[in-house]
Design a protein around this motif. Structure first.
Motif, short mmCIF file in Angstrom:
data_model
loop_
_atom_site.label_atom_id
_atom_site.label_comp_id
_atom_site.label_asym_id
_atom_site.label_seq_id
_atom_site.Cartn_x
_atom_site.Cartn_y
_atom_site.Cartn_z
N SER A 19 0.82 -1.22 0.00
CA SER A 19 0.00 0.00 0.00
C SER A 19 0.85 1.26 0.00
O SER A 19 0.48 2.27 -0.62
CB SER A 19 -0.95 0.00 1.21
N PHE A 20 1.99 1.24 0.69
CA PHE A 20 2.84 2.42 0.73
C PHE A 20 3.42 2.73 -0.64
O PHE A 20 3.47 3.89 -1.06
CB PHE A 20 3.97 2.23 1.76
N GLU A 21 3.87 1.68 -1.34
CA GLU A 21 4.42 1.92 -2.68
C GLU A 21 3.32 2.30 -3.66
O GLU A 21 3.55 3.10 -4.58
CB GLU A 21 5.18 0.68 -3.18
N PHE A 22 2.13 1.76 -3.49
CA PHE A 22 1.03 2.11 -4.39
C PHE A 22 0.74 3.61 -4.32
O PHE A 22 0.64 4.28 -5.36
CB PHE A 22 -0.22 1.31 -4.03
N ILE A 23 0.63 4.14 -3.11
CA ILE A 23 0.33 5.56 -2.96
C ILE A 23 1.47 6.41 -3.51
O ILE A 23 1.24 7.41 -4.21
CB ILE A 23 0.06 5.91 -1.48
N ALA A 24 2.71 6.04 -3.21
CA ALA A 24 3.84 6.83 -3.69
C ALA A 24 3.91 6.85 -5.22
O ALA A 24 4.15 7.89 -5.83
CB ALA A 24 5.15 6.28 -3.12
N VAL A 25 3.66 5.71 -5.83
CA VAL A 25 3.71 5.63 -7.29
C VAL A 25 2.58 6.42 -7.93
O VAL A 25 2.80 7.19 -8.88
CB VAL A 25 3.70 4.16 -7.77
N ILE A 26 1.36 6.25 -7.43
CA ILE A 26 0.25 6.95 -8.09
C ILE A 26 0.33 8.46 -7.89
O ILE A 26 -0.16 9.23 -8.72
CB ILE A 26 -1.13 6.41 -7.66
N LEU A 27 1.01 8.92 -6.83
CA LEU A 27 1.22 10.35 -6.68
C LEU A 27 2.23 10.86 -7.71
O LEU A 27 2.11 12.00 -8.19
CB LEU A 27 1.67 10.68 -5.26
#
Length: 266
Positions: free
Chosen positions: A228-236
Protein backbone atom coordinates in the motif's frame (compact mmCIF):
# COMPACT_ATOMS: atom_id res chain seq x y z
CA UNK A 1 -6.31 46.00 31.28
CA UNK A 2 -9.79 44.49 31.60
CA UNK A 3 -10.50 45.16 27.91
CA UNK A 4 -7.26 43.47 26.90
CA UNK A 5 -8.03 40.46 29.09
CA UNK A 6 -11.53 40.24 27.67
CA UNK A 7 -10.19 40.43 24.11
CA UNK A 8 -7.66 37.69 24.86
CA UNK A 9 -10.34 35.40 26.28
CA UNK A 10 -12.59 36.12 23.29
CA UNK A 11 -9.82 35.14 20.88
CA UNK A 12 -9.21 31.88 22.76
CA UNK A 13 -12.93 31.05 22.75
CA UNK A 14 -13.24 31.79 19.03
CA UNK A 15 -10.21 29.61 18.32
CA UNK A 16 -11.69 26.69 20.27
CA UNK A 17 -15.05 27.08 18.53
CA UNK A 18 -13.31 27.15 15.15
CA UNK A 19 -11.18 24.06 15.86
CA UNK A 20 -13.87 21.95 17.52
CA UNK A 21 -17.08 23.01 15.77
CA UNK A 22 -16.77 25.18 12.68
CA UNK A 23 -13.98 23.48 10.74
CA UNK A 24 -15.05 19.89 11.61
CA UNK A 25 -18.55 20.73 10.35
CA UNK A 26 -17.09 22.24 7.18
CA UNK A 27 -14.89 19.18 6.63
CA UNK A 28 -17.86 16.87 7.13
CA UNK A 29 -19.78 18.68 4.39
CA UNK A 30 -17.03 19.51 1.88
CA UNK A 31 -14.23 17.07 2.77
CA UNK A 32 -11.55 19.77 2.71
CA UNK A 33 -10.06 22.32 5.13
CA UNK A 34 -11.89 25.58 5.70
CA UNK A 35 -8.71 27.40 4.65
CA UNK A 36 -5.18 26.46 3.62
CA UNK A 37 -3.09 29.60 3.19
CA UNK A 38 -2.82 32.45 5.67
CA UNK A 39 0.52 34.16 6.35
CA UNK A 40 0.86 37.35 8.39
CA UNK A 41 4.41 37.97 7.20
CA UNK A 42 4.92 36.05 3.94
CA UNK A 43 8.49 35.33 2.87
CA UNK A 44 9.60 35.77 -0.72
CA UNK A 45 12.25 34.19 -2.90
CA UNK A 46 14.72 36.47 -4.65
CA UNK A 47 14.75 36.71 -8.45
CA UNK A 48 17.50 34.12 -8.93
CA UNK A 49 15.64 31.65 -6.72
CA UNK A 50 12.38 32.29 -8.55
CA UNK A 51 14.16 31.64 -11.85
CA UNK A 52 15.19 28.16 -10.67
CA UNK A 53 11.71 27.25 -9.47
CA UNK A 54 10.07 28.72 -12.58
CA UNK A 55 12.42 26.81 -14.90
CA UNK A 56 12.03 23.38 -13.30
CA UNK A 57 8.47 23.33 -11.97
CA UNK A 58 5.50 23.57 -14.30
CA UNK A 59 3.37 23.35 -11.19
CA UNK A 60 4.72 26.72 -10.06
CA UNK A 61 4.44 28.28 -13.51
CA UNK A 62 0.75 27.37 -13.66
CA UNK A 63 -0.13 29.01 -10.33
CA UNK A 64 -1.85 32.37 -10.11
CA UNK A 65 0.38 35.28 -8.96
CA UNK A 66 -1.11 35.15 -5.45
CA UNK A 67 -0.59 31.40 -5.13
CA UNK A 68 2.95 31.74 -6.49
CA UNK A 69 3.58 33.91 -3.42
CA UNK A 70 2.19 31.20 -1.15
CA UNK A 71 4.42 28.64 -2.85
CA UNK A 72 7.53 30.79 -2.40
CA UNK A 73 6.73 31.36 1.28
CA UNK A 74 6.48 27.62 1.85
CA UNK A 75 9.69 26.88 -0.05
CA UNK A 76 11.50 29.40 2.16
CA UNK A 77 10.23 27.74 5.33
CA UNK A 78 10.88 24.23 4.05
CA UNK A 79 14.55 25.07 3.46
CA UNK A 80 14.87 26.56 6.95
CA UNK A 81 12.95 23.75 8.67
CA UNK A 82 15.13 20.82 7.58
CA UNK A 83 18.86 20.07 7.64
CA UNK A 84 20.51 19.32 4.28
CA UNK A 85 23.61 17.12 4.31
CA UNK A 86 25.89 16.09 1.43
CA UNK A 87 27.66 12.74 1.28
CA UNK A 88 30.53 11.47 -0.83
CA UNK A 89 32.17 14.91 -1.15
CA UNK A 90 28.95 16.37 -2.53
CA UNK A 91 28.53 20.06 -1.75
CA UNK A 92 24.88 20.94 -1.18
CA UNK A 93 24.12 24.13 -3.10
CA UNK A 94 21.27 26.60 -2.68
CA UNK A 95 19.87 25.39 -6.01
CA UNK A 96 19.72 21.82 -4.72
CA UNK A 97 17.85 22.99 -1.64
CA UNK A 98 15.41 24.96 -3.78
CA UNK A 99 14.63 22.01 -6.05
CA UNK A 100 14.15 19.60 -3.15
CA UNK A 101 12.05 22.07 -1.19
CA UNK A 102 9.86 22.91 -4.20
CA UNK A 103 9.20 19.21 -4.75
CA UNK A 104 8.11 18.71 -1.15
CA UNK A 105 5.97 21.86 -1.19
CA UNK A 106 4.30 20.84 -4.45
CA UNK A 107 3.10 17.61 -2.85
CA UNK A 108 1.65 19.28 0.25
CA UNK A 109 0.50 22.57 -1.28
CA UNK A 110 -3.16 21.76 -0.61
CA UNK A 111 -2.52 21.16 3.09
CA UNK A 112 -2.45 23.81 5.81
CA UNK A 113 0.11 21.82 7.80
CA UNK A 114 2.67 21.19 5.09
CA UNK A 115 5.94 20.21 6.84
CA UNK A 116 5.99 16.50 7.81
CA UNK A 117 7.41 15.89 11.27
CA UNK A 118 8.62 12.35 10.58
CA UNK A 119 11.93 13.52 9.13
CA UNK A 120 14.40 16.21 10.15
CA UNK A 121 17.20 15.84 7.63
CA UNK A 122 17.66 15.39 3.91
CA UNK A 123 20.81 13.49 2.90
CA UNK A 124 22.09 13.78 -0.67
CA UNK A 125 24.54 11.44 -2.41
CA UNK A 126 26.01 12.14 -5.86
CA UNK A 127 24.66 8.85 -7.27
CA UNK A 128 23.20 5.56 -6.05
CA UNK A 129 24.24 4.73 -2.50
CA UNK A 130 24.51 1.72 -0.23
CA UNK A 131 21.72 1.51 2.30
CA UNK A 132 22.11 0.15 5.82
CA UNK A 133 20.91 -3.27 4.66
CA UNK A 134 23.64 -3.41 2.02
CA UNK A 135 21.39 -2.81 -0.99
CA UNK A 136 22.07 -0.07 -3.52
CA UNK A 137 19.34 2.59 -3.54
CA UNK A 138 18.40 5.67 -5.51
CA UNK A 139 16.40 7.05 -2.61
CA UNK A 140 14.81 6.09 0.66
CA UNK A 141 12.82 7.39 3.57
CA UNK A 142 14.28 6.15 6.86
CA UNK A 143 11.93 7.00 9.75
CA UNK A 144 14.29 5.40 12.29
CA UNK A 145 16.89 8.12 11.72
CA UNK A 146 14.29 10.70 10.64
CA UNK A 147 15.89 11.25 7.25
CA UNK A 148 15.07 11.22 3.55
CA UNK A 149 17.98 10.19 1.31
CA UNK A 150 18.40 10.96 -2.38
CA UNK A 151 20.79 10.16 -5.19
CA UNK A 152 21.16 13.63 -6.71
CA UNK A 153 21.62 12.16 -10.20
CA UNK A 154 18.28 10.36 -9.97
CA UNK A 155 16.53 13.25 -8.24
CA UNK A 156 17.58 15.51 -11.11
CA UNK A 157 16.36 13.04 -13.71
CA UNK A 158 12.97 13.05 -12.04
CA UNK A 159 12.73 16.79 -12.69
CA UNK A 160 14.23 16.79 -16.19
CA UNK A 161 11.87 14.12 -17.51
CA UNK A 162 8.60 15.40 -16.09
CA UNK A 163 6.18 13.19 -18.04
CA UNK A 164 7.67 9.71 -17.61
CA UNK A 165 5.87 9.11 -14.28
CA UNK A 166 9.13 8.64 -12.43
CA UNK A 167 9.98 11.31 -9.88
CA UNK A 168 12.26 10.22 -7.08
CA UNK A 169 11.62 13.32 -4.98
CA UNK A 170 7.84 12.97 -5.09
CA UNK A 171 8.13 9.26 -4.37
CA UNK A 172 10.18 9.57 -1.18
CA UNK A 173 8.30 12.61 0.10
CA UNK A 174 5.08 10.67 -0.46
CA UNK A 175 6.32 7.95 1.88
CA UNK A 176 7.04 10.53 4.57
CA UNK A 177 3.69 12.25 4.09
CA UNK A 178 1.85 8.95 4.35
CA UNK A 179 3.49 7.94 7.63
CA UNK A 180 3.08 11.46 9.01
CA UNK A 181 -0.63 11.51 8.12
CA UNK A 182 -1.61 8.00 9.15
CA UNK A 183 0.19 8.40 12.47
CA UNK A 184 -1.61 11.76 12.93
CA UNK A 185 1.72 13.47 13.59
CA UNK A 186 0.62 16.69 11.88
CA UNK A 187 -2.05 18.79 13.61
CA UNK A 188 -5.23 19.99 11.95
CA UNK A 189 -7.45 18.81 9.16
CA UNK A 190 -4.87 17.78 6.55
CA UNK A 191 -3.82 14.53 8.21
CA UNK A 192 -7.44 13.57 8.90
CA UNK A 193 -8.51 14.08 5.28
CA UNK A 194 -5.42 12.27 3.99
CA UNK A 195 -6.02 9.32 6.31
CA UNK A 196 -9.70 9.06 5.43
CA UNK A 197 -9.03 9.14 1.69
CA UNK A 198 -6.14 6.69 2.01
CA UNK A 199 -8.52 4.15 3.50
CA UNK A 200 -11.07 4.87 0.76
CA UNK A 201 -8.41 4.24 -1.88
CA UNK A 202 -7.40 0.97 -0.25
CA UNK A 203 -11.05 -0.12 -0.15
CA UNK A 204 -11.41 0.86 -3.80
CA UNK A 205 -8.46 -1.21 -5.03
CA UNK A 206 -9.47 -4.17 -2.86
CA UNK A 207 -12.58 -4.64 -5.00
CA UNK A 208 -11.80 -7.29 -7.65
CA UNK A 209 -13.43 -5.35 -10.50
CA UNK A 210 -11.40 -2.23 -9.74
CA UNK A 211 -8.16 -4.14 -9.37
CA UNK A 212 -8.82 -5.89 -12.66
CA UNK A 213 -9.30 -2.57 -14.42
CA UNK A 214 -6.04 -1.29 -12.97
CA UNK A 215 -4.23 -4.33 -14.32
CA UNK A 216 -5.90 -4.19 -17.73
CA UNK A 217 -4.94 -0.60 -18.44
CA UNK A 218 -1.33 -1.37 -17.51
CA UNK A 219 -0.94 2.31 -16.70
CA UNK A 220 0.85 2.16 -13.37
CA UNK A 221 4.25 0.48 -13.29
CA UNK A 222 4.33 -2.90 -11.59
CA UNK A 223 6.24 -1.60 -8.56
CA UNK A 224 3.02 0.14 -7.47
CA UNK A 225 1.56 -3.22 -6.47
CA UNK A 226 4.35 -4.07 -4.00
CA UNK A 227 2.33 -2.83 -1.01
CA UNK A 228 0.00 0.00 0.00
CA UNK A 229 2.84 2.42 0.73
CA UNK A 230 4.42 1.92 -2.68
CA UNK A 231 1.03 2.11 -4.39
CA UNK A 232 0.33 5.56 -2.96
CA UNK A 233 3.84 6.83 -3.69
CA UNK A 234 3.71 5.63 -7.29
CA UNK A 235 0.25 6.95 -8.09
CA UNK A 236 1.22 10.35 -6.68
CA UNK A 237 4.10 10.43 -9.16
CA UNK A 238 1.61 9.75 -11.96
CA UNK A 239 -0.84 12.28 -10.55
CA UNK A 240 1.66 15.11 -10.96
CA UNK A 241 3.44 13.95 -14.10
CA UNK A 242 0.62 12.76 -16.39
CA UNK A 243 -2.57 14.04 -14.75
CA UNK A 244 -4.75 14.11 -17.86
CA UNK A 245 -3.96 10.51 -18.76
CA UNK A 246 -4.50 9.45 -15.14
CA UNK A 247 -7.88 11.20 -15.08
CA UNK A 248 -8.92 9.65 -18.39
CA UNK A 249 -7.89 6.08 -17.51
CA UNK A 250 -8.93 6.00 -13.83
CA UNK A 251 -11.25 8.96 -13.08
CA UNK A 252 -12.55 7.61 -9.75
CA UNK A 253 -9.08 6.95 -8.40
CA UNK A 254 -7.87 10.31 -9.69
CA UNK A 255 -10.63 12.12 -7.80
CA UNK A 256 -9.77 10.28 -4.59
CA UNK A 257 -6.11 11.22 -4.85
CA UNK A 258 -7.10 14.81 -5.59
CA UNK A 259 -9.19 14.92 -2.42
CA UNK A 260 -6.51 13.15 -0.38
CA UNK A 261 -3.97 15.94 -0.93
CA UNK A 262 -6.64 18.68 -1.37
CA UNK A 263 -5.24 19.50 -4.80
CA UNK A 264 -6.58 22.39 -6.85
CA UNK A 265 -5.41 23.62 -10.22
CA UNK A 266 -4.00 27.12 -10.70
Amino acid sequence: MEIAAFAFIAVIVLFIVFKRIIEPAYMLIFNKPLYVHFYLFPKKLDESQKAVVRRDFKFYRDLSPVRKGYFEHRVHYFINNYTFLGRGDLEVTDEMKLKIAATGVMLTFGMRSYLPAVFEGIIIYPDVFESRNGDMHKGEFNPAVKAIVFSWKDFQEGLEFDNDNINLGLHEFSHALQLDSLAKRRPGSSAIIYSDMFHEIMAYIDKPENRQKLMETNYFRSYAYTNSFEFIAVILEYFFETPQEFKQKHPDLYDMVKKMINFREG
